[in-house]
Design a protein around this motif. Sequence first.
Motif, mmCIF file in Angstrom:
data_model
loop_
_atom_site.group_PDB
_atom_site.id
_atom_site.type_symbol
_atom_site.label_atom_id
_atom_site.label_comp_id
_atom_site.label_asym_id
_atom_site.label_seq_id
_atom_site.Cartn_x
_atom_site.Cartn_y
_atom_site.Cartn_z
ATOM 1 N N GLU A 166 0.874 -1.193 -0.040
ATOM 2 C CA GLU A 166 -0.055 0.036 0.141
ATOM 3 C C GLU A 166 0.888 1.151 0.104
ATOM 4 N N GLN B 27 3.826 9.224 -10.566
ATOM 5 C CA GLN B 27 2.453 9.410 -11.352
ATOM 6 C C GLN B 27 2.400 10.673 -12.105
ATOM 7 N N ARG C 263 -5.535 3.167 3.566
ATOM 8 C CA ARG C 263 -5.136 1.847 3.024
ATOM 9 C C ARG C 263 -4.575 1.259 4.326
ATOM 10 N N GLU D 295 0.832 4.188 -3.032
ATOM 11 C CA GLU D 295 0.452 5.518 -2.843
ATOM 12 C C GLU D 295 1.751 6.573 -3.151
ATOM 13 N N ARG E 222 -3.145 14.735 -0.371
ATOM 14 C CA ARG E 222 -3.914 13.574 -0.504
ATOM 15 C C ARG E 222 -3.227 12.196 -0.161
ATOM 16 N N PHE E 223 -2.064 12.238 -0.762
ATOM 17 C CA PHE E 223 -1.305 11.064 -0.565
ATOM 18 C C PHE E 223 -1.363 10.485 1.061
ATOM 19 N N SER F 166 -4.937 9.134 2.004
ATOM 20 C CA SER F 166 -5.126 7.792 0.961
ATOM 21 C C SER F 166 -4.291 6.687 1.637
ATOM 22 N N LEU F 167 -3.237 7.068 2.318
ATOM 23 C CA LEU F 167 -2.310 6.158 2.733
ATOM 24 C C LEU F 167 -2.818 5.937 4.253
ATOM 25 N N ASN G 4 1.250 6.260 -7.214
ATOM 26 C CA ASN G 4 0.078 7.394 -7.235
ATOM 27 C C ASN G 4 0.793 8.873 -6.791
ATOM 28 N N LEU G 5 1.921 9.015 -6.319
ATOM 29 C CA LEU G 5 2.502 10.390 -6.145
ATOM 30 C C LEU G 5 3.957 10.735 -6.900
#
Length: 656
Positions: free
Chosen positions: A541, A553, A593, A545, A585-586, A589-590, A549-550
């Motif tokens: 996870e 990305q 998760r 992220e 946002r990271f 989300s983390l 995703n960071l």
Amino acid sequence: MSTSHARTRSTRRPSALTASLSALTLLAAAPLATVSAATLNQTTCADEKIVVEGCDPENTEVCKQNCDLFGSTYLLDKCCKHTSVNANLLAFEESATWIPRIEEYAKCTGANIRLQYVAGGEDDMGDALIEDVGKNEDETTGQGIYDAYIVQAPWLPPVFKGLKSLTQYIKDNDDSINFMDINQASRSAVSFDGEVRALPLDTDYIALGWRQDVFENEKVKNDYYATWGEMLKVPDTIEELVDVSEKLNGRHDYNNDGIKDWGFCLTPQTNYFQAFLAPVLQTHLNECEKQDGGYKCLGADTGQNMFFDVDNFEPLIFNDGYRYAVELYSRFVMASNCQEQTFNGEKCDRKTAFPTGRCAGVISMPGTMTNLLREDGKYAPPPEKRMDSVLGEGEYWGRRKVFPGSRKVINWNKEGRPLEDCAGDVCPLAKNGINYAPFFAEGGESYALNGRQSKPAATDAMWDMFTWLSTLPVGEVPLAGTYRKSQLTDEAIDELAEQWNNTVMAQDLHDVLDEYFKSEEEGGNVVQDLFIIGFSQYNTELDLELHKNLILQDIEKGGLFNMKDASRSIDPVRNKKDFDERYNRFIESLVQRFDDVHEMQDGGALHQLQLWRGALDISPTKSKDEICQDLLATDHAGFNKLGCINVVVLKDLCQS
């Protein structure tokens, strides 16, 4: 020493152990002593054996010939001791050294050791352990096919209660094992609830590799000074590491191809990010007091780590130190091989980048690091892609040093754990204002015994083999790297230099491990990995992220990386507003998760907290009731978050 350590594991629902057995038929034991090393993959099974025709313990000449090996005397009184005893050993990584060691052990003791590799290798070994040993809380589980296992510490938390405690075994054989000679991090990694559950014969950690032909190159140094007004030096801090990497990036040609090259290289993995995080978040494991102009840190446990709070299991991500590490790490990645490999749709990988000669240095684990830096190493740049002509007598292009520390650390004693300068009581183990905290990722290979289904004779045979291996020179032990303090003597380093044909590399390794193997009493500050159930899931996870995703990305999809022009990726300093939005946002989300991973485990977050305290050997130990009782008195939010109301009787807690 494993040379490939992937932090993220796919969760495979098909039985790892069943898949392994489907590819293997164990060979029947031959009379007296037959040793078969079965090298397992999806389709093949290697069969190499040696048959001992009779074993006579009274034949002292033959016994000495068969048992006096590599300067170890451990087996001299065990000639024929295990004649006709069968034992099965499960491993995850192949080594050519296994077959001769098993054969030698059989010739001496008469034992019949069968070695099998899990079909899925490292990715499937954790599941295979659960299937064979059984889960901690259910002694009726476990197939019990194997008597012993080659393991890594992250796989132990779900099964450690089913593994035989080695504490008394070690005490009874410590003249041979010399357990306290093994580095502190490796010992801690295999200890749960005060019991040793595996015998470490290896260690894994993260260090820094640097190119002396780059850093000692007069042209590079002069150009660097002309551009930046400062001398080029090998980094001592993570701040310097990022700064130097950015300033080297795109300005020099290291491999003589006319193209400007990168800063330092890496493979983006959670363990390398955590190497940046470690010196920011962990400053001392025990309370310290001033003494003789310095600090002595032998007091109560502080509970410091870089993963979860030991009182309420809140992830240690809600502080400026975590953000500081993410900022530095993201800048480091953007100045690395990732800027081109990711841009070109390739995997960003130190193993493919470093051989090109375009890296000024690299961060890596020990086994791979040796293959990156050693002449003719698997991942080393060839001479034509280096600048060896600038090196003087006794210098070598590929160097290794301790991973950089940090001049900024969090203050654990202030609310919110603010980021402060490394000084005084905040940073008691500092060296020249720098907090060093070497990260021992994953722990290295260790040896464990089945404590539930194995027959006593098989257990004894495997233990004697493990103890014998612990007495051998490190080069004769399968997959092992330097893991003992005694392996850092001048004589041992000279032997390693002869083995590598490289005095500089051997001395560099000594200098790194001389620091890494220090106890806290000696000024050490080693950081332990997340040895709890769900290790791979937490890392999966975080990897998703942080990297996918960071950092890597596309900007257009909410990340930091500019897929159209990598040089215009979002920088936390120049593009603070954009970075803030994405970082927040990271974190959100983390957190979610991690919460999901907690809930996937038996007993949820409260049980995970109890396991984490046990893995860190936090004193005093606490039951779930005691954890909840303390939270009820001091942290109602933590009490609710851990679901204490569903575990304990509130009335009883209030009365107590």
